[in-house]
Design a protein around this motif. Structure first.
Motif, mmCIF file in Angstrom:
data_model
loop_
_atom_site.group_PDB
_atom_site.id
_atom_site.type_symbol
_atom_site.label_atom_id
_atom_site.label_comp_id
_atom_site.label_asym_id
_atom_site.label_seq_id
_atom_site.Cartn_x
_atom_site.Cartn_y
_atom_site.Cartn_z
ATOM 1 N N ASP A 34 0.831 -1.206 0.000
ATOM 2 C CA ASP A 34 0.000 0.000 0.000
ATOM 3 C C ASP A 34 0.867 1.259 0.000
ATOM 4 O O ASP A 34 0.564 2.248 -0.672
ATOM 5 C CB ASP A 34 -0.907 0.031 1.241
ATOM 6 C CG ASP A 34 -1.931 -1.086 1.256
ATOM 7 O OD1 ASP A 34 -2.379 -1.494 0.167
ATOM 8 O OD2 ASP A 34 -2.279 -1.556 2.353
ATOM 9 N N LEU A 35 1.950 1.208 0.763
ATOM 10 C CA LEU A 35 2.780 2.401 0.949
ATOM 11 C C LEU A 35 3.612 2.751 -0.279
ATOM 12 O O LEU A 35 3.749 3.928 -0.624
ATOM 13 C CB LEU A 35 3.702 2.208 2.151
ATOM 14 C CG LEU A 35 3.050 2.261 3.534
ATOM 15 C CD1 LEU A 35 4.082 1.957 4.603
ATOM 16 C CD2 LEU A 35 2.430 3.629 3.785
ATOM 17 N N VAL A 36 4.194 1.737 -0.921
ATOM 18 C CA VAL A 36 5.145 2.019 -1.997
ATOM 19 C C VAL A 36 4.706 1.480 -3.352
ATOM 20 O O VAL A 36 5.369 1.718 -4.359
ATOM 21 C CB VAL A 36 6.549 1.454 -1.657
ATOM 22 C CG1 VAL A 36 7.050 2.010 -0.337
ATOM 23 C CG2 VAL A 36 6.537 -0.074 -1.631
ATOM 24 N N GLY A 37 3.595 0.741 -3.380
ATOM 25 C CA GLY A 37 3.183 0.060 -4.606
ATOM 26 C C GLY A 37 3.018 0.972 -5.798
ATOM 27 O O GLY A 37 3.424 0.633 -6.923
ATOM 28 N N GLU A 38 2.441 2.138 -5.578
ATOM 29 C CA GLU A 38 2.198 3.065 -6.692
ATOM 30 C C GLU A 38 3.504 3.537 -7.308
ATOM 31 O O GLU A 38 3.625 3.632 -8.541
ATOM 32 C CB GLU A 38 1.373 4.261 -6.199
ATOM 33 C CG GLU A 38 0.894 5.184 -7.305
ATOM 34 C CD GLU A 38 -0.043 6.268 -6.803
ATOM 35 O OE1 GLU A 38 -0.043 7.361 -7.400
ATOM 36 O OE2 GLU A 38 -0.767 6.033 -5.822
ATOM 37 N N GLU A 39 4.484 3.845 -6.468
ATOM 38 C CA GLU A 39 5.786 4.302 -6.974
ATOM 39 C C GLU A 39 6.559 3.164 -7.633
ATOM 40 O O GLU A 39 7.171 3.344 -8.691
ATOM 41 C CB GLU A 39 6.609 4.913 -5.839
ATOM 42 C CG GLU A 39 6.114 6.258 -5.350
ATOM 43 C CD GLU A 39 6.157 7.310 -6.447
ATOM 44 O OE1 GLU A 39 7.198 7.425 -7.129
ATOM 45 O OE2 GLU A 39 5.146 8.023 -6.643
ATOM 46 N N ILE A 40 6.517 1.987 -7.014
ATOM 47 C CA ILE A 40 7.233 0.843 -7.577
ATOM 48 C C ILE A 40 6.650 0.458 -8.931
ATOM 49 O O ILE A 40 7.370 0.025 -9.841
ATOM 50 C CB ILE A 40 7.175 -0.353 -6.603
ATOM 51 C CG1 ILE A 40 7.996 -0.047 -5.344
ATOM 52 C CG2 ILE A 40 7.694 -1.632 -7.260
ATOM 53 C CD1 ILE A 40 9.471 0.148 -5.577
ATOM 54 N N ALA A 41 5.356 0.623 -9.092
ATOM 55 C CA ALA A 41 4.684 0.235 -10.337
ATOM 56 C C ALA A 41 5.142 1.077 -11.531
ATOM 57 O O ALA A 41 4.885 0.701 -12.679
ATOM 58 C CB ALA A 41 3.171 0.350 -10.177
ATOM 59 N N LYS A 42 5.832 2.173 -11.290
ATOM 60 C CA LYS A 42 6.340 3.006 -12.377
ATOM 61 C C LYS A 42 7.564 2.370 -13.041
ATOM 62 O O LYS A 42 7.950 2.770 -14.142
ATOM 63 C CB LYS A 42 6.705 4.394 -11.846
ATOM 64 C CG LYS A 42 5.507 5.185 -11.313
ATOM 65 C CD LYS A 42 5.941 6.520 -10.714
ATOM 66 C CE LYS A 42 4.758 7.291 -10.149
ATOM 67 N NZ LYS A 42 5.173 8.569 -9.512
ATOM 68 N N PHE A 43 8.168 1.406 -12.370
ATOM 69 C CA PHE A 43 9.353 0.741 -12.907
ATOM 70 C C PHE A 43 8.936 -0.451 -13.772
ATOM 71 O O PHE A 43 7.831 -0.982 -13.623
ATOM 72 C CB PHE A 43 10.247 0.249 -11.764
ATOM 73 C CG PHE A 43 10.930 1.336 -10.989
ATOM 74 C CD1 PHE A 43 12.180 1.791 -11.372
ATOM 75 C CD2 PHE A 43 10.324 1.902 -9.869
ATOM 76 C CE1 PHE A 43 12.825 2.794 -10.656
ATOM 77 C CE2 PHE A 43 10.955 2.901 -9.144
ATOM 78 C CZ PHE A 43 12.208 3.351 -9.546
ATOM 79 N N PRO A 44 9.815 -0.897 -14.686
ATOM 80 C CA PRO A 44 9.535 -2.133 -15.437
ATOM 81 C C PRO A 44 9.293 -3.294 -14.479
ATOM 82 O O PRO A 44 9.824 -3.316 -13.363
ATOM 83 C CB PRO A 44 10.815 -2.340 -16.261
ATOM 84 C CG PRO A 44 11.436 -0.982 -16.363
ATOM 85 C CD PRO A 44 11.107 -0.280 -15.076
ATOM 86 N N GLN A 45 8.534 -4.285 -14.923
ATOM 87 C CA GLN A 45 8.154 -5.376 -14.031
ATOM 88 C C GLN A 45 9.354 -6.147 -13.483
ATOM 89 O O GLN A 45 9.329 -6.600 -12.336
ATOM 90 C CB GLN A 45 7.192 -6.326 -14.744
ATOM 91 C CG GLN A 45 5.799 -5.739 -14.918
ATOM 92 C CD GLN A 45 4.771 -6.786 -15.287
ATOM 93 O OE1 GLN A 45 5.104 -7.884 -15.735
ATOM 94 N NE2 GLN A 45 3.502 -6.463 -15.099
ATOM 95 N N ILE A 46 10.404 -6.289 -14.268
ATOM 96 C CA ILE A 46 11.572 -7.008 -13.764
ATOM 97 C C ILE A 46 12.213 -6.250 -12.605
ATOM 98 O O ILE A 46 12.680 -6.860 -11.635
ATOM 99 C CB ILE A 46 12.601 -7.266 -14.898
ATOM 100 C CG1 ILE A 46 13.706 -8.191 -14.384
ATOM 101 C CG2 ILE A 46 13.174 -5.963 -15.451
ATOM 102 C CD1 ILE A 46 14.667 -8.651 -15.478
ATOM 103 N N VAL A 47 12.209 -4.922 -12.666
ATOM 104 C CA VAL A 47 12.753 -4.111 -11.572
ATOM 105 C C VAL A 47 11.839 -4.212 -10.350
ATOM 106 O O VAL A 47 12.314 -4.304 -9.215
ATOM 107 C CB VAL A 47 12.912 -2.643 -12.009
ATOM 108 C CG1 VAL A 47 13.427 -1.790 -10.849
ATOM 109 C CG2 VAL A 47 13.862 -2.552 -13.193
ATOM 110 N N GLN A 48 10.532 -4.222 -10.577
ATOM 111 C CA GLN A 48 9.592 -4.396 -9.475
ATOM 112 C C GLN A 48 9.855 -5.713 -8.749
ATOM 113 O O GLN A 48 9.902 -5.761 -7.518
ATOM 114 C CB GLN A 48 8.159 -4.389 -9.992
ATOM 115 C CG GLN A 48 7.691 -3.079 -10.597
ATOM 116 C CD GLN A 48 6.272 -3.192 -11.136
ATOM 117 O OE1 GLN A 48 5.395 -3.749 -10.489
ATOM 118 N NE2 GLN A 48 6.045 -2.681 -12.334
ATOM 119 N N ALA A 49 10.027 -6.778 -9.526
ATOM 120 C CA ALA A 49 10.259 -8.101 -8.932
ATOM 121 C C ALA A 49 11.547 -8.106 -8.117
ATOM 122 O O ALA A 49 11.612 -8.702 -7.030
ATOM 123 C CB ALA A 49 10.310 -9.163 -10.025
#
Length: 259
Positions: A34-49
């Motif tokens: 909830d806290l960081v998901g929106e910001e992390i979602a801006k990165f490519p999926q491999i970076v998110q993982a």
């Protein structure tokens, strides 16, 4: 110690209902996603993982999970720090660089162990999984298979250093919640906070002759059994139950620390 399955149905069902209706204690509580998901979602999926994978290294001991999530996001957003999240980048395999990056951001919690785990994981991810944590799940049909693949074995150096069942559950929980993998049948992570909740609510009960104190290492299996059997009976989404249990146990822990 034993599981009261009828009590588990009542407690877990009540918590899921409260979560879905945003009732206390879920009206203001937040998971790391909830806290960081929106910001992390801006990165490519491999970076998110990769971000969620490395965050798992902090899901233990005295580190607040939400604080760790925010600090690692801050480091990932820093051009210099971003390199340690890429297993193909030499910086992710250099303990001294990792130390410098973490120290720059004043995030040195558990750093002695984390540096060692980070370097080991980066080398293994690059060598065996194309530097992509999602590839760990390739060919996996059950959580037991996944645990066997990830759990660290010191003699053979198989798995990921620092990973036991809780960490494997945590990684699955994060990646599945963010829709980065599709594994459906897995138990939410069980830590000693959650074990305390299950004992206090009567999901797990102590025999009359048993001491009132317990060790997580000796009792966590019962916690997982209670959750896994409930998920089968209720056909519940492990993410939903995981959120309900995480937020409750985490909030109670925070309140006890503030006192």
């Amino acid at each position: 110690m034993y599981i009261d399955h009828e009590r588990a149905d009542v407690v877990f069902g009540t918590l899921r209902s409260a979560l879905n209706n945003k009732q206390f204690p879920y009206d203001e509580a937040s998971t790391p996603q909830d806290l960081v998901g929106e910001e992390i979602a801006k990165f490519p999926q491999i970076v998110q993982a990769r971000y969620w994978f490395y965050l798992c290294m902090y899901m233990r001991g005295p580190v607040d999970s939400n604080y760790a999530a925010k600090m690692l996001l801050q480091i990932l957003q820093d051009e210099e720090g971003a390199g340690i999240f890429d297993p193909s980048d030499p910086r992710s395999k250099d303990a001294e660089v990792i130390d410098q990056v973490m120290s720059k951001h004043n995030f040195t919690r558990l750093l002695k162990d984390v540096k060692k785990f980070w370097v080991f994981a980066s080398n293994k991810l690059m060598a065996e999984y194309s530097s992509d944590p999602r590839e760990i799940f390739t060919g996996i049909e059950s959580f037991d298979q996944l645990e066997e693949r990830c759990r660290y074995k010191s003699k053979t150096k198989a798995g990921f250093m620092g990973f036991q069942k809780k960490m494997v559950s945590m990684l699955t929980y994060f990646l599945r919640d963010r829709k980065l993998i599709t594994l459906d049948n897995f138990p939410p992570p069980v830590d000693f906070h959650l074990m305390r909740v299950m004992i206090l609510t009567g999901v797990i009960k102590l025999e009359d002759h048993e001491p009132r104190r317990f060790r997580y290492e000796n009792s966590s299996r019962l916690g997982y059994d209670a959750i896994e059997s409930y998920l089968l009976r209720a056909r519940s989404d492990p993410i939903e139950l995981g959120d309900a249990l995480w937020l409750l146990s985490g909030n109670l822990c925070s309140l006890s620390v503030k006192k």
